[in-house]
Structure formats: C-alpha cells, structure tokens
Design a protein around this motif. Structure first.
Motif, short mmCIF file in Angstrom:
data_model
loop_
_atom_site.label_atom_id
_atom_site.label_comp_id
_atom_site.label_asym_id
_atom_site.label_seq_id
_atom_site.Cartn_x
_atom_site.Cartn_y
_atom_site.Cartn_z
N LEU A 86 28.55 -1.11 3.81
CA LEU A 86 27.41 -2.10 3.82
C LEU A 86 26.71 -1.99 5.19
O LEU A 86 27.36 -1.97 6.19
CB LEU A 86 27.86 -3.29 3.58
N ASP A 87 25.56 -2.15 5.25
CA ASP A 87 24.56 -2.32 6.37
C ASP A 87 25.14 -3.60 7.11
O ASP A 87 24.94 -4.62 6.36
CB ASP A 87 23.19 -2.21 6.00
N ARG A 88 25.53 -3.56 8.24
CA ARG A 88 26.12 -4.82 8.92
C ARG A 88 24.91 -5.63 9.24
O ARG A 88 25.26 -7.01 9.22
CB ARG A 88 26.68 -4.40 10.44
N ARG A 89 23.51 -5.19 9.32
CA ARG A 89 22.56 -5.92 9.72
C ARG A 89 22.39 -6.88 8.66
O ARG A 89 21.77 -7.93 8.69
CB ARG A 89 21.30 -5.12 10.03
N LEU A 90 22.33 -6.49 7.44
CA LEU A 90 22.27 -7.22 6.04
C LEU A 90 23.50 -7.92 5.23
O LEU A 90 23.22 -8.27 4.16
CB LEU A 90 21.32 -6.34 5.17
N THR A 91 24.79 -7.68 5.95
CA THR A 91 25.95 -8.32 5.38
C THR A 91 26.27 -9.44 6.06
O THR A 91 26.73 -9.51 7.08
CB THR A 91 26.93 -7.10 5.47
N PRO A 92 26.33 -10.47 5.11
CA PRO A 92 26.70 -11.91 5.59
C PRO A 92 28.20 -11.98 5.78
O PRO A 92 28.73 -12.88 4.86
CB PRO A 92 26.17 -12.77 4.64
N ALA A 93 28.80 -11.47 6.78
CA ALA A 93 30.15 -11.38 6.79
C ALA A 93 30.46 -11.11 8.37
O ALA A 93 29.87 -10.38 9.10
CB ALA A 93 30.88 -10.57 5.94
N THR A 94 31.36 -11.87 8.70
CA THR A 94 32.14 -11.62 10.13
C THR A 94 33.48 -10.94 9.81
O THR A 94 33.68 -10.69 8.73
CB THR A 94 32.33 -12.76 11.02
N ASP A 95 34.12 -10.71 10.80
CA ASP A 95 35.53 -10.26 10.47
C ASP A 95 36.49 -11.05 10.09
O ASP A 95 37.59 -10.85 9.54
CB ASP A 95 36.26 -9.47 11.86
N ARG A 96 36.09 -12.55 9.89
CA ARG A 96 36.79 -13.47 9.63
C ARG A 96 36.37 -14.21 8.42
O ARG A 96 37.04 -14.50 7.32
CB ARG A 96 36.99 -14.52 10.54
N VAL A 97 35.02 -14.35 8.04
CA VAL A 97 34.66 -15.05 6.88
C VAL A 97 33.27 -14.32 6.45
O VAL A 97 32.57 -13.67 7.14
CB VAL A 97 34.24 -16.57 7.48
N ALA A 98 33.22 -14.21 4.97
CA ALA A 98 32.20 -13.75 4.16
C ALA A 98 31.63 -14.55 3.29
O ALA A 98 32.35 -15.61 2.83
CB ALA A 98 32.46 -12.42 3.62
N LEU A 99 30.35 -14.61 3.02
CA LEU A 99 29.53 -15.50 1.96
C LEU A 99 30.39 -15.25 0.66
O LEU A 99 30.88 -14.17 0.18
CB LEU A 99 28.29 -14.99 1.62
N GLU A 100 30.65 -16.22 -0.27
CA GLU A 100 31.32 -16.24 -1.40
C GLU A 100 30.83 -14.98 -2.33
O GLU A 100 31.67 -14.41 -3.12
CB GLU A 100 31.27 -17.43 -2.17
N SER A 101 29.45 -14.92 -2.17
CA SER A 101 28.88 -13.82 -3.11
C SER A 101 29.77 -12.26 -2.83
O SER A 101 29.31 -11.45 -3.56
CB SER A 101 27.31 -13.29 -2.81
N LEU A 102 30.34 -12.19 -1.78
CA LEU A 102 30.67 -11.06 -1.25
C LEU A 102 32.26 -10.80 -1.77
O LEU A 102 33.16 -9.96 -1.57
CB LEU A 102 30.62 -10.83 0.15
N CYS A 103 32.81 -11.91 -2.37
CA CYS A 103 34.41 -11.87 -2.67
C CYS A 103 34.42 -10.66 -3.81
O CYS A 103 33.50 -11.11 -4.91
CB CYS A 103 34.44 -13.30 -3.32
N GLY A 104 35.40 -9.98 -3.80
CA GLY A 104 35.51 -8.75 -4.50
C GLY A 104 34.73 -7.63 -3.98
O GLY A 104 35.01 -6.65 -4.65
N VAL A 105 33.91 -7.82 -3.18
CA VAL A 105 33.34 -6.61 -2.59
C VAL A 105 33.56 -6.19 -1.34
O VAL A 105 33.84 -4.97 -1.27
CB VAL A 105 31.70 -7.13 -2.44
N ILE A 106 33.79 -7.25 -0.36
CA ILE A 106 34.79 -6.76 0.79
C ILE A 106 35.83 -8.07 0.93
O ILE A 106 35.67 -8.73 0.41
CB ILE A 106 33.85 -6.72 1.98
N GLU A 107 36.74 -7.29 1.77
CA GLU A 107 37.88 -8.36 1.75
C GLU A 107 37.99 -8.85 3.14
O GLU A 107 37.75 -8.38 4.42
CB GLU A 107 39.29 -7.22 1.78
N ARG A 108 37.95 -10.13 3.44
CA ARG A 108 37.91 -10.98 4.42
C ARG A 108 38.97 -12.29 4.27
O ARG A 108 39.39 -12.48 2.99
CB ARG A 108 36.62 -11.74 4.54
N PRO A 109 39.50 -12.62 5.44
CA PRO A 109 40.84 -13.73 5.11
C PRO A 109 40.00 -15.02 4.39
O PRO A 109 40.87 -15.95 3.79
CB PRO A 109 41.02 -14.08 6.64
N ALA A 110 38.67 -15.22 4.80
CA ALA A 110 38.14 -16.49 4.00
C ALA A 110 36.89 -16.07 3.51
O ALA A 110 36.07 -15.33 4.01
CB ALA A 110 38.10 -17.74 5.04
N TYR A 111 36.32 -16.99 2.68
CA TYR A 111 34.92 -16.82 1.98
C TYR A 111 34.28 -18.23 1.86
O TYR A 111 35.19 -19.22 1.75
CB TYR A 111 34.99 -16.39 0.51
#
Length: 280
Positions: A3-28
């Motif tokens: 995923l393009d980091r510039r357009l990916t709403p996620a840090t190393d800790r948290v991602a937007l709920e829309s990315l659940c199942g797309v990328i793995e993060r500790p929290a959404y």
C-alpha cells in the motif's frame, strides 16, 4: 499487498477500521473529524519529521492517532496522510460556504482594511462565512476577509488560477502562496475548478487519461515533475530551475529538461473539463 504510505490511513499502531482485514495493526479506529484552524500546516512523514505536503486553513481531516502533541491524519481533499501538530486542529466544524479565490488574503480583526491583520490565508483556504459587513465577510472562526478575495463557485479554467500564482517561490511539498511545488500548483489550479486532483505528480499522472496532442489545461509529465499547458506551445509550472512559478515555452522546456538530465518526457494527461466535485 503493498500500500502507498501516502494514501494509507494507518500508523504502526492504529489503522482506520476500513483497513481491518487488509493490513494488520494492534488497533483499529473509526477516526474522528477535525479541521485545520491555522493558516497552513506541514503534513509530515513522522512526528516532527520531513514535510510531504501541506494543508491549508479550513481543510477537513480524519484523525487516526494522537501521539503526544502530534496527530496522524488523512486529508479529505485528496486522501493524503501524514502527521501534523494537534494544536493546528479544531473540532468545531461550521458549514463551509466559501474558498479563498485570490492568490492570498488577510484576515482582519474588524471589517476595516486599516485594522490589524490577524493572519494570512492562501488560495484554496476553506471558509465559513456568517455574514457580510460592507466589503468584508465575517467568518465563523473569527475575523473578516475582503469579499473580493473569496467565492462560492468553482473557477471556469485552471490556467488563470495557476497564472495568478506566478512568481510564487518554489518550495518542496508546498501548497500555498508562501511557497509551492509543481504538483501543488497543479492541484491548486484543478481543485479551484472543482476537479479532484491528487497531491503528488506520480499520483496525478495515474489519475487522468493519456492524450496525444497538447491542449490548454493538459498536464505534462517528467519523472518527478508536472506542468500545466496554457496552450499547445506554452506551459506554467513551479520549477526548482529558477525556484519559482514561471511560464515557459514547451519546446524550450523539453530541450532544457532533457539537457539537464531531468529524465524523459513521460507524456500528456488530460483532466476533465467538467467540475464534478462539490464546491466550496
């Protein structure tokens, strides 16, 4: 999946709920809405890091993570993600009614040009106007701006918008009259016309269909660079060559960029002439 980091709403800790199942993060998170309440802010790669782009006054964002005095956000305008100071954001979101249509304007403390100015705003700044007093518009956020410098309708042609920024100093990642780069100039010109446009030149090249001949309003691309055609023979761009926004004959620019080793000409892209995006 990359995923393009510039357009990916996620840090190393948290991602937007829309990315659940797309990328793995500790929290959404669903995120929460906020708006830029300072004239201009850098959108950075990390807290107190390098500038990627900038956001202007009134820009709406989704806050994904707050870390100390910093927030990781995604800009509503183009989906660009990055870090900016939490102090630059507010959660009061009055309806946006106008945008700054002049290259720049001042916010005054009273509806009087002789009164002290409170801030300077750039082309594209989004405003909530609550009334008109003489030749000034009263803002919900406080202060007054000249009515001659604002509008509630899209511009009809991106070329005069870009021309209004001629002489603006070049600034890598810049998005304002104080400093702008090649893709920032193109984005400012197109969004003023209600045409959605990404923030970086590679994203802009991917966003619009290819064209064979150069027409007014077309985008011309080189590796890491973009210009706006004013006619089949003339273009305007923000260039580090002279560190400013200039108009330049296209044949001369093609020859100069090739001679300087700026890479091959990548072709022409044609944004739509219609204004599909809502204004302001």
């Amino acid at each position: 999946m990359t995923l393009d980091r510039r357009l990916t709403p996620a840090t190393d800790r948290v991602a937007l709920e829309s990315l659940c199942g797309v990328i793995e993060r500790p929290a959404y998170t669903p995120g929460h809405a906020a708006r830029l309440v300072v004239p201009l802010a850098d959108l950075m790669t990390a807290p107190d890091g390098r500038r990627d782009r900038q956001v202007n006054f009134g820009a709406d964002v989704t806050v994904i993570e707050t870390r100390g005095p910093w927030c990781f956000v995604q800009a509503d305008l183009d989906g660009y993600c990055g870090w900016l100071p939490e102090a630059a954001l507010g959660t009061d979101l009055p309806p946006i009614t106008h945008r700054v249509t002049a290259p720049a304007t001042h916010v005054y403390s009273a509806p009087d040009m002789k009164q002290p100015e409170q801030a300077s705003l750039s082309l594209g700044a989004r405003l909530s106007v609550t009334g008109i007093e003489g030749r000034f518009a009263r803002l919900a956020t406080g202060g007054f701006v000249p009515v001659q410098h604002i509008g509630d309708q899209p511009a009809p042609d991106p070329v005069p918008v870009a021309e209004s920024l001629a002489g603006t100093p070049y600034l890598w990642g810049g998005n304002s009259r104080a400093g702008i780069d090649c893709s920032g100039l193109v984005q400012a010109a197109l969004t003023a016309c209600g045409i959605p446009c990404p923030g970086d030149s590679d994203l802009q090249r991917d966003a619009f269909p290819a064209a064979e001949d150069i027409r007014r309003g077309d985008l011309l691309f080189w590796p890491g660079h973009v210009a706006l055609a004013m006619s089949p023979d003339l273009m305007i761009h923000a260039t580090a060559w002279v560190m400013a926004v200039i108009a330049e004959p296209i044949p001369e620019a093609l020859a100069r960029i090739e001679a300087q080793g700026g890479g091959p000409f990548l072709g022409i892209r044609r944004p739509p002439l219609a204004q599909p995006a809502a204004m302001p």
